[in-house]
Design a protein around this motif. Structure first.
Motif, PDB file in Angstrom:
ATOM      1  N   ARG A 103      -1.627   5.529   5.954  1.00  0.00           N
ATOM      2  CA  ARG A 103      -0.254   5.772   6.400  1.00  0.00           C
ATOM      3  C   ARG A 103       0.339   4.546   7.116  1.00  0.00           C
ATOM      4  O   ARG A 103       1.469   4.149   6.834  1.00  0.00           O
ATOM      5  CB  ARG A 103      -0.220   7.016   7.278  1.00  0.00           C
ATOM      6  N   ALA A 124       7.934   7.788   4.965  1.00  0.00           N
ATOM      7  CA  ALA A 124       8.026   8.641   6.161  1.00  0.00           C
ATOM      8  C   ALA A 124       9.396   8.576   6.823  1.00  0.00           C
ATOM      9  O   ALA A 124       9.974   9.607   7.175  1.00  0.00           O
ATOM     10  CB  ALA A 124       6.935   8.266   7.161  1.00  0.00           C
ATOM     11  N   GLY A 176       1.354   1.960   4.584  1.00  0.00           N
ATOM     12  CA  GLY A 176       2.574   2.381   3.898  1.00  0.00           C
ATOM     13  C   GLY A 176       3.811   2.127   4.740  1.00  0.00           C
ATOM     14  O   GLY A 176       4.822   1.617   4.253  1.00  0.00           O
ATOM     15  N   ARG A 177       3.736   2.456   6.020  1.00  0.00           N
ATOM     16  CA  ARG A 177       4.870   2.211   6.928  1.00  0.00           C
ATOM     17  C   ARG A 177       5.166   0.711   7.043  1.00  0.00           C
ATOM     18  O   ARG A 177       6.324   0.301   7.074  1.00  0.00           O
ATOM     19  CB  ARG A 177       4.593   2.786   8.307  1.00  0.00           C
ATOM     20  N   SER A 198      -2.570   9.695  -0.897  1.00  0.00           N
ATOM     21  CA  SER A 198      -1.398  10.389  -0.365  1.00  0.00           C
ATOM     22  C   SER A 198      -0.975   9.809   0.979  1.00  0.00           C
ATOM     23  O   SER A 198       0.213   9.772   1.299  1.00  0.00           O
ATOM     24  CB  SER A 198      -1.668  11.887  -0.259  1.00  0.00           C
ATOM     25  N   SER A 199      -1.931   9.312   1.759  1.00  0.00           N
ATOM     26  CA  SER A 199      -1.598   8.743   3.066  1.00  0.00           C
ATOM     27  C   SER A 199      -0.668   7.541   2.928  1.00  0.00           C
ATOM     28  O   SER A 199       0.268   7.377   3.718  1.00  0.00           O
ATOM     29  CB  SER A 199      -2.873   8.346   3.823  1.00  0.00           C
ATOM     30  N   PHE A 200      -0.889   6.702   1.915  1.00  0.00           N
ATOM     31  CA  PHE A 200      -0.021   5.544   1.710  1.00  0.00           C
ATOM     32  C   PHE A 200       1.383   5.989   1.306  1.00  0.00           C
ATOM     33  O   PHE A 200       2.377   5.523   1.868  1.00  0.00           O
ATOM     34  CB  PHE A 200      -0.591   4.594   0.652  1.00  0.00           C
ATOM     35  N   SER A 259      -4.018   2.691   0.301  1.00  0.00           N
ATOM     36  CA  SER A 259      -4.240   3.842   1.162  1.00  0.00           C
ATOM     37  C   SER A 259      -3.841   3.510   2.590  1.00  0.00           C
ATOM     38  O   SER A 259      -3.712   2.342   2.959  1.00  0.00           O
ATOM     39  CB  SER A 259      -5.704   4.291   1.106  1.00  0.00           C
ATOM     40  N   GLN A 281       2.890   8.812   1.795  1.00  0.00           N
ATOM     41  CA  GLN A 281       3.559   9.487   2.904  1.00  0.00           C
ATOM     42  C   GLN A 281       4.024   8.488   3.958  1.00  0.00           C
ATOM     43  O   GLN A 281       5.102   8.637   4.528  1.00  0.00           O
ATOM     44  CB  GLN A 281       2.641  10.536   3.505  1.00  0.00           C
ATOM     45  N   GLY A 282       3.230   7.464   4.222  1.00  0.00           N
ATOM     46  CA  GLY A 282       3.642   6.434   5.164  1.00  0.00           C
ATOM     47  C   GLY A 282       4.786   5.600   4.634  1.00  0.00           C
ATOM     48  O   GLY A 282       5.712   5.239   5.373  1.00  0.00           O
ATOM     49  N   SER A 315       1.635  13.537  -3.924  1.00  0.00           N
ATOM     50  CA  SER A 315       1.158  13.272  -2.564  1.00  0.00           C
ATOM     51  C   SER A 315       1.931  14.078  -1.520  1.00  0.00           C
ATOM     52  O   SER A 315       1.476  14.217  -0.396  1.00  0.00           O
ATOM     53  CB  SER A 315       1.312  11.775  -2.230  1.00  0.00           C
TER      54      SER A 315
END
Length: 94
Positions: free
Chosen positions: A19, A61, A22-23, A53-55, A17, A57-58, A92
């Motif tokens: 963002r 991105a 993930g980035r 979903s935050s991960f 999890s 999406q990051g 996501s």
């Protein structure tokens, strides 16, 4: 086609999890490995059973900002041994 096996230092992780996380994974493991690639498989290790979903999406991105969702979906395939993982990943972005 480029296959990237994602690696997470903490082997006890079962869910991803955040963002920013993930980035960070994108920058460290994906960005420099996909230049000029038209198709990329992102392979998640078997211990990862879910992602927020935050991960997701990051993670994508930068690619989303450059190309849009439809093109990102054409370029990236999400692979996991976990049934339903890929569907969950793409949901996501709904």
């Amino acid at each position: 086609m480029k296959r990237i096996k994602l690696n997470f230092k903490d082997k006890s992780l079962i869910s991803l999890s955040g963002r920013p996380f993930g980035r960070d994974i994108y920058e460290a493991q994906i960005a420099n490995n996909i230049k000029d690639e038209r198709e990329v498989i992102l392979e998640f290790p078997p211990q990862i059973v879910s992602i927020a979903s935050s991960f997701a999406q990051g993670l994508l991105a930068v690619e989303l900002e450059k190309s849009g969702l439809d093109n990102v979906k054409r370029k990236f395939t999400i692979y996991s041994e976990v049934i339903g993982f890929e569907e969950s990943f793409w949901e996501s972005f709904d």
